[in-house]
Design an enzyme around this catalytic site. Structure first.
Site, PDB file in Angstrom:
ATOM      1  CB  CYS A  73      -0.988  -0.033   1.159  1.00 58.54           C
ATOM      2  SG  CYS A  73      -2.329   1.173   1.016  1.00 58.54           S
ATOM      3  CG  HIS A 128      -3.759  -3.218   3.403  1.00 59.24           C
ATOM      4  ND1 HIS A 128      -2.821  -2.793   4.321  1.00 59.24           N
ATOM      5  CD2 HIS A 128      -4.211  -2.101   2.776  1.00 59.24           C
ATOM      6  CE1 HIS A 128      -2.706  -1.482   4.263  1.00 59.24           C
ATOM      7  NE2 HIS A 128      -3.537  -1.029   3.339  1.00 59.24           N
ATOM      8  CD  GLU A 135      -1.656  -5.863   5.829  1.00 58.79           C
ATOM      9  OE1 GLU A 135      -1.940  -4.691   6.127  1.00 58.79           O
ATOM     10  OE2 GLU A 135      -1.209  -6.199   4.707  1.00 58.79           O
TER      11      GLU A 135
END
Length: 239
Positions: free
Chosen positions: A111, A205, A207
């Protein structure tokens, strides 16, 4: 010998951290868990210190965070700007990207990391991507991954994949030497790379869903595998 390569994770300095009287250097736990689950040993790198730690890691994961100062790419901040708490955050994160390039450190940029790499290469950003069509803030949407790219190799597939998105800025003018390797349906640049560097940069993202979605955990497995190879090469060279 540990098979867990050291993965440097540049932190953000936050002015207010629950339980602390002062500022703190923070990293999202989801990023640290995703690295560990992929077989890496995450090492938090505080932005407030010039410790030289990045020269001793095997890989880097630069997480997302607050907006990059638009003055870094020749613009004044608009009314949507939400900057970092630490005035030198952009410089500290740019230093991590420079270390990745100069030392050949395998790196995943997430990002803000993608955006900063673009800016460091002389590119610019849309300070606020139009809020129409594809949702980019707290949304899951499809991106089209370019066949034959390093990103496609890391994911194990090209074509359409769903990603978890949370950003309001996006790449405008592409930085020198960077190639677009994924886009959303509204044209937003979702990934870039430079064939001369072992760096994968994504606007989303991974994660967020790394514990449940193979396409997201794959990026962490890629950077850890690359870091492990680098670790073994460095050990072999020292023998």
């Amino acid at each position: 010998m540990s098979e867990r390569p050291l993965i440097g994770v540049p932190a953000m300095s936050s002015a207010k951290v629950n339980g602390l009287r002062y500022s703190g250097s923070v990293v999202a736990d989801a990023v640290l868990r995703a690295i560990a689950a992929a077989g890496g040993e995450p090492v938090v790198v505080p932005p407030v210190l010039d410790s030289g730690l990045l020269s001793r890691v095997d890989g880097i994961v630069l997480p997302g965070g607050s907006d990059i100062d638009p003055r870094r790419y020749g613009q004044e901040p608009d009314e949507t700007y939400a900057g970092t708490d630490f005035a030198d955050q952009d410089r500290a994160d740019a230093k991590a990207i420079a270390a990745a390039e100069e030392q050949g450190i395998p790196t995943l940029l997430i990002c803000r990391g993608l955006q900063l790499w673009n800016v460091e290469r002389g590119g610019s950003l849309f300070q606020h991507w139009p809020e129409a069509g594809v949702g980019h803030v707290g949304a899951v949407h499809a991106v089209e991954v370019t066949e034959g790219s390093r990103l496609a190799d890391a994911l194990g597939r090209a074509g359409a994949v769903d990603v978890s998105s949370y950003h309001h800025q996006a790449i405008d003018r592409l930085g020198e030497g960077l190639q677009v390797t994924a886009r959303a349906a509204d044209g937003c640049i979702e990934a870039v790379e430079d064939p001369n560097h072992a760096i994968v940069a994504v606007q989303w993202h991974p994660e967020d869903r790394a514990e449940t979605e193979p396409v997201d955990s794959a990026l962490f497995h890629w950077v850890v595998a690359q870091a492990r190879d680098r670790m073994h090469s460095r050990i072999g060279a020292a023998v």
